[in-house]
Write a protein that holds these residues in place. Structure first.
Motif, PDB file in Angstrom:
ATOM      1  N   VAL A 302       0.845  -1.206   0.000  1.00 37.40           N
ATOM      2  CA  VAL A 302       0.000   0.000   0.000  1.00 37.40           C
ATOM      3  C   VAL A 302       0.874   1.247   0.000  1.00 37.40           C
ATOM      4  O   VAL A 302       0.616   2.206  -0.748  1.00 37.40           O
ATOM      5  N   ALA A 303       1.920   1.260   0.814  1.00 38.26           N
ATOM      6  CA  ALA A 303       2.807   2.429   0.885  1.00 38.26           C
ATOM      7  C   ALA A 303       3.506   2.664  -0.447  1.00 38.26           C
ATOM      8  O   ALA A 303       3.581   3.806  -0.933  1.00 38.26           O
ATOM      9  N   ARG A 304       4.004   1.587  -1.079  1.00 36.54           N
ATOM     10  CA  ARG A 304       4.728   1.719  -2.345  1.00 36.54           C
ATOM     11  C   ARG A 304       3.821   2.209  -3.461  1.00 36.54           C
ATOM     12  O   ARG A 304       4.195   3.113  -4.226  1.00 36.54           O
ATOM     13  N   ALA A 308       3.400   5.985  -5.462  1.00 37.68           N
ATOM     14  CA  ALA A 308       3.480   6.080  -6.921  1.00 37.68           C
ATOM     15  C   ALA A 308       2.227   6.714  -7.517  1.00 37.68           C
ATOM     16  O   ALA A 308       2.126   6.849  -8.739  1.00 37.68           O
ATOM     17  N   GLY A 309       1.276   7.096  -6.670  1.00 39.64           N
ATOM     18  CA  GLY A 309       0.102   7.814  -7.162  1.00 39.64           C
ATOM     19  C   GLY A 309      -1.158   6.979  -7.314  1.00 39.64           C
ATOM     20  O   GLY A 309      -2.173   7.478  -7.800  1.00 39.64           O
ATOM     21  N   PHE A 310      -1.118   5.715  -6.896  1.00 41.37           N
ATOM     22  CA  PHE A 310      -2.302   4.866  -7.006  1.00 41.37           C
ATOM     23  C   PHE A 310      -3.136   4.941  -5.732  1.00 41.37           C
ATOM     24  O   PHE A 310      -2.605   5.163  -4.647  1.00 41.37           O
ATOM     25  N   GLU A 311      -4.453   4.758  -5.891  1.00 37.54           N
ATOM     26  CA  GLU A 311      -5.337   4.654  -4.731  1.00 37.54           C
ATOM     27  C   GLU A 311      -5.524   3.183  -4.415  1.00 37.54           C
ATOM     28  O   GLU A 311      -6.131   2.443  -5.187  1.00 37.54           O
ATOM     29  N   VAL A 312      -4.989   2.743  -3.290  1.00 40.07           N
ATOM     30  CA  VAL A 312      -5.031   1.335  -2.917  1.00 40.07           C
ATOM     31  C   VAL A 312      -5.497   1.217  -1.478  1.00 40.07           C
ATOM     32  O   VAL A 312      -4.930   1.859  -0.594  1.00 40.07           O
ATOM     33  N   ALA A 313      -6.529   0.402  -1.265  1.00 42.18           N
ATOM     34  CA  ALA A 313      -7.019   0.192   0.095  1.00 42.18           C
ATOM     35  C   ALA A 313      -6.180  -0.876   0.784  1.00 42.18           C
ATOM     36  O   ALA A 313      -5.743  -1.834   0.143  1.00 42.18           O
ATOM     37  N   PRO A 314      -5.919  -0.723   2.075  1.00 42.86           N
ATOM     38  CA  PRO A 314      -5.176  -1.756   2.814  1.00 42.86           C
ATOM     39  C   PRO A 314      -5.895  -3.100   2.700  1.00 42.86           C
ATOM     40  O   PRO A 314      -7.116  -3.170   2.876  1.00 42.86           O
ATOM     41  N   PRO A 315      -5.173  -4.177   2.408  1.00 46.33           N
ATOM     42  CA  PRO A 315      -5.826  -5.477   2.241  1.00 46.33           C
ATOM     43  C   PRO A 315      -6.263  -6.073   3.573  1.00 46.33           C
ATOM     44  O   PRO A 315      -5.573  -5.950   4.573  1.00 46.33           O
ATOM     45  N   ALA A 316      -7.429  -6.715   3.568  1.00 48.12           N
ATOM     46  CA  ALA A 316      -7.905  -7.382   4.768  1.00 48.12           C
ATOM     47  C   ALA A 316      -7.195  -8.707   4.987  1.00 48.12           C
ATOM     48  O   ALA A 316      -7.086  -9.186   6.102  1.00 48.12           O
ATOM     49  N   ALA A 317      -6.693  -9.290   3.895  1.00 46.59           N
ATOM     50  CA  ALA A 317      -6.001 -10.579   4.002  1.00 46.59           C
ATOM     51  C   ALA A 317      -4.832 -10.585   3.028  1.00 46.59           C
ATOM     52  O   ALA A 317      -3.890  -9.828   3.208  1.00 46.59           O
ATOM     53  N   GLY A 318      -4.908 -11.393   1.963  1.00 47.54           N
ATOM     54  CA  GLY A 318      -3.763 -11.529   1.074  1.00 47.54           C
ATOM     55  C   GLY A 318      -3.980 -11.030  -0.331  1.00 47.54           C
ATOM     56  O   GLY A 318      -3.184 -11.351  -1.218  1.00 47.54           O
TER      57      GLY A 318
END
Length: 384
Positions: A302-304, A308-318
């Motif tokens: 998520v941090a990486r 880089a400009g992407f919207e990414v939600a923290p994963p609940a699992a894998g």
């Protein structure tokens, strides 16, 4: 008399449909991989890296020598072996359920579970983002099906309240297979239990990762073993094998043995796979270190990608997803990554319930830290 054109007309119709799919960027391709495929795998569902674990492969090889290649029949004919019975006992104990029944795929397990519940429920409430197997189960159940907004317990409550007198089952995934978000299972169970409804949870993407000893999201929510909760899962993701399971009260398992068409009329899972999955459960139950790797990699990913400009939600699992501009862009993005030695999932309609294309990344604990970091760099560098 049948004219020649009538015999080939249906093939012409299929060609036109294929052309329409190609224009929309929805053509799919089979890509056979060799045994020595050395790409960094962030596409498959082998979350814990157990498919090639020595204990898993060893148990499978031993059963292969003992039983041969296949089960030789359906479970009710010759297909049930001592290995199947042992696996079902292990699964029930691990998942905290009274009983479990193994199917030859998770898809067939979901079809059987939803259809089986139609004997006691006349209303099905299905989450809008549910997997195709659950949707198909709703269709073949023959019961009224109402689609509920995604992860919305209040909407589920309103639907149930709008059908007084109905006996209902609410169907959801725990960790959703496209975006990797987690269903609010405690809130959903509060809604269903207050209204006398059943709750069916497909725990495929959480078993092995969430909960005590990896027992899944249902166990993590404190719902394992509840008499009004039915759990399905695949054996092909964190456990690295194949097959599916329904875990539930004994009465429902007996009902599926007697009436479940995808159980009765299907050849049983090969004993070699069954034994390998049983060994994988023993490894997975003690694999807190591998689960810690997934947690750390989720935060890092998520941090990486956010940097880089992407919207990414923290994963609940894998599993997590990165939006693509469109289906063609998603295909090109995944292809460019593959050309640079990184396999990623490419999800397009109709696989995506919201009609949006994306790359899906799986946080494989079997990948080295160096390869995982390089894979994220490749994903960013190949972005459209």
């Amino acid at each position: 008399m049948i004219v020649g054109g009538a015999l080939t007309g249906w093939l012409d119709a299929l060609e036109r449909l294929a052309g329409s799919r190609a224009k929309a960027g929805l053509t799919r391709q089979l890509r056979p991989r060799p045994a020595d495929d050395f790409v960094v795998d962030l596409a498959g569902n082998d979350y814990l890296g157990l498919s090639a674990h020595p204990a898993v492969v060893g148990a499978s090889a031993e059963a292969l020598r003992a039983y041969g290649l296949g089960a030789t029949g359906s479970r009710l004919v010759r297909g049930s072996t001592e290995a199947h019975a042992a696996l079902e006992s292990d699964l029930a104990a691990w998942l905290g359920a009274p009983a479990a029944l193994v199917f030859s795929s998770g898809y067939l397990a979901n079809l059987a579970a939803v259809r089986g519940l139609s004997a006691v429920a006349d209303l099905v409430v299905s989450d809008a983002y549910n997997h195709a197997s659950l949707i198909d189960g709703c269709k073949i159940s023959g019961q009224r099906t109402v689609v509920a907004p995604h992860n919305d317990p209040a909407a589920v409550a309103a639907i149930l309240d709008a059908h007084p007198g109905a006996t209902a089952v609410v169907v959801t995934e725990s960790v959703f297979s496209v975006d990797g978000d987690l269903a609010p299972l405690p809130a959903l169970h509060e809604v269903t239990s207050a209204r006398g409804a059943l709750l069916l949870v497909d725990d495929a993407h959480a078993v092995g990762i969430l909960g005590p000893r990896g027992a899944g999201a249902v166990a993590a929510a404190g719902l394992a073993g509840h008499p009004d909760v039915i759990v399905t899962a695949t054996l092909s993701k964190s456990l690295g094998g194949a097959g599916g399971v329904v875990s539930a009260p004994r009465q429902f398992i007996d009902h599926l043995v007697d009436t479940g068409r995808t159980f009765i009329y299907d050849t049983a899972l090969p004993p070699a796979v069954v034994a390998g999955v049983a060994a994988a459960i023993r490894v997975a139950a003690a694999a807190d270190d591998r689960r810690d790797v997934l947690l750390t990699r989720g935060v890092h990913t998520v941090a990486r990608l956010t940097a880089a400009g992407f919207e990414v939600a923290p994963p609940a699992a894998g599993v997590l997803s990165v939006l693509a501009p469109g289906p063609e862009a998603a295909v090109a993005w995944a292809a460019d990554c593959r050309d640079r030695g990184v396999a990623v999932g490419c999800f397009r309609p109709p696989s995506t319930p919201d009609g949006t294309s994306r790359l899906r990344l799986t946080l494989n604990a079997g990948v080295s830290d160096e390869d995982f970091t390089r894979a994220l760099d490749v994903i960013v560098e190949c972005a459209p």
